[in-house]
Design an enzyme around this catalytic site. Structure first.
Site, short mmCIF file in Angstrom:
data_model
loop_
_atom_site.label_atom_id
_atom_site.label_comp_id
_atom_site.label_asym_id
_atom_site.label_seq_id
_atom_site.Cartn_x
_atom_site.Cartn_y
_atom_site.Cartn_z
N GLY A 1 10.90 5.27 -16.12
CA GLY A 1 9.77 4.31 -16.79
C GLY A 1 9.63 3.18 -15.62
N SER B 1 3.92 2.45 -11.71
CA SER B 1 3.95 3.21 -10.46
C SER B 1 2.76 3.19 -9.53
CB SER B 1 4.21 4.92 -10.85
OG SER B 1 3.14 5.27 -11.98
N SER C 1 11.73 5.57 -4.72
CA SER C 1 10.26 6.31 -4.16
C SER C 1 10.40 6.12 -2.70
CB SER C 1 9.17 5.25 -4.74
OG SER C 1 7.83 5.74 -3.95
N TYR D 1 4.70 -2.40 -4.81
CA TYR D 1 5.28 -1.31 -5.69
C TYR D 1 6.51 -0.71 -4.72
CZ TYR D 1 6.40 3.48 -6.94
OH TYR D 1 7.00 4.69 -7.32
N ASN E 1 5.61 12.97 -2.76
CA ASN E 1 4.47 13.27 -3.49
C ASN E 1 4.75 14.31 -4.58
OD1 ASN E 1 3.56 11.80 -0.79
ND2 ASN E 1 1.84 11.52 -2.17
N LYS F 1 -2.86 9.51 -15.28
CA LYS F 1 -2.52 8.50 -14.09
C LYS F 1 -4.09 8.37 -13.48
CE LYS F 1 1.09 9.19 -11.84
NZ LYS F 1 2.03 9.81 -10.51
N ARG G 1 -6.57 7.08 -10.97
CA ARG G 1 -6.58 6.99 -9.64
C ARG G 1 -5.53 7.52 -9.08
NH1 ARG G 1 -7.97 1.47 -6.15
NH2 ARG G 1 -8.08 2.44 -3.86
N TYR H 1 -1.51 2.68 3.83
CA TYR H 1 -1.64 4.10 3.83
C TYR H 1 -0.52 4.83 4.54
CZ TYR H 1 -3.74 8.66 2.56
OH TYR H 1 -4.33 9.93 2.32
#
Length: 326
Positions: free
Chosen positions: A74, A77, A114, A141, A173, A182, A184, A284
């Site tokens: 949880g 994200s 992540s 994040y 990914n 989720k 977008r 990005y």
């Protein structure tokens, strides 16, 4: 009893699927806060003992017994989340509280880190804990996940109480069934499927970085069933505690992914390139590829599905079915 936070999310619900269908376990407590009106459907096929709102979990744990593990998936994200106070509360403080409970009660703790912690990848994608403090995430994040990784390692270094076994997984990914809520932040696989069905073409971002052609930005795409299999492996085998990458170890282009989606529909591929949203500029990742040597050394040798095989299963066995839920 196994507690899964984020159990109504994509990865959490597929971990529950693995426990139900592969291991035959139903002694699961699902914890989440469902805000999307359709997200409850991620639980429709699951067998579990109880469901708790995220704010009910810590009080419930104070009187709980026979907890085999806490699997903490949880979190907020969204890489676009701008309210860092929310990230602190949901991604840091809540995780610290669960870690502390597991340490006190000697319960194994598995949590989601992540690949966003690696930032632009300038230092590579190697899950070497000694280099954790040198990483530079590109968004709040990613930093919230980085902060907790650093905090966990600091507990170990200081000799503080820790869970008897603990694992932080840097998911790359992830795509696959049960990500429909989720919006977008859903995978390019799902966006490609929806766009092609609606417009007859798939929209991919143009490149704004020298050396990358349009659509040739590279990511390590990992199928959610494979990601769940790694988590359950460590749950059952109790390997060496630490932080591990979960990817395939092979970067593929967004163009490859979109093409695989259209071919899984037995259609001729069609791709349209569009400008990247301004809020993603400078934040990005153009290349991600998990170094998988640490996971292999820990004894995980099960092969990961190829991009084409994973997409085919997703499209043909879920997205094109009347009931797309795993």
């Amino acid at each position: 009893m196994i507690v899964i936070t984020g159990g109504a999310g994509m990865i959490g619900s597929v971990i529950a699927w693995h426990l139900n269908t592969i291991l035959g376990r139903e002694d699961i407590v699902i914890v989440d806060r469902i805000n999307h009106p359709d997200q409850w459907q991620n639980l429709c096929h699951r067998q579990y003992a109880n469901y708790l709102d995220k704010d009910e979990l810590l009080p419930w744990l104070e009187n709980a017994s026979d907890i085999d593990a806490v699997i903490h998936m949880g979190a907020i994200s969204a890489t676009t989340e701008r309210d860092f106070n929310k990230l602190v509360q949901d991604n840091i403080r809540y995780s610290q509280d669960l870690w502390s409970w597991c340490a006190k009660n000697k319960v194994p703790f598995i949590y989601a880190s992540s690949a966003a912690t690696y930032g632009d990848g300038g230092q590579g994608y190697i899950d070497d804990e000694s280099k954790t403090n040198t990483l530079r995430p590109l968004n709040g994040y990613g930093y919230s996940k980085q902060f907790f990784d650093q905090w966990a390692l600091a507990q170990v270094k200081a000799g503080a109480a820790t869970p008897p076994h603990w694992y932080g997984f840097k998911f790359f990914n992830v795509y696959g069934p049960n990500e429909y809520h989720k919006e977008r932040m859903a995978s390019v696989a799902l966006h490609s499927f929806n766009q092609f069905n609606e417009h007859g073409t798939v929209k991919l971002f143009k490149s704004h970085k020298k050396g990358y052609e349009d659509g040739m930005q590279l990511r390590d795409f990992v199928y959610v069933k494979d990601a769940a299999a790694v988590v359950v492996h460590f749950l059952m085998k109790k390997g060496t505690s630490g932080i591990y990458n979960i990817g395939t170890g092979k970067a593929r282009a967004f163009k490859d992914l979109a093409t695989a989606v259209m071919k899984s529909l037995n259609k001729q591929p069609s791709i349209t390139y569009i400008d990247m949203p301004q809020d993603l500029h400078g934040k990005y990742q153009y290349f991600t590829e998990a170094d998988m040597s640490k996971l292999l050394a820990a004894g995980y040798t099960q092969p990961f599905q190829t991009l084409e095989d994973g997409v085919r299963d997703y499209v043909q066995n879920y997205l094109t079915q009347p009931d797309p839920y795993c």
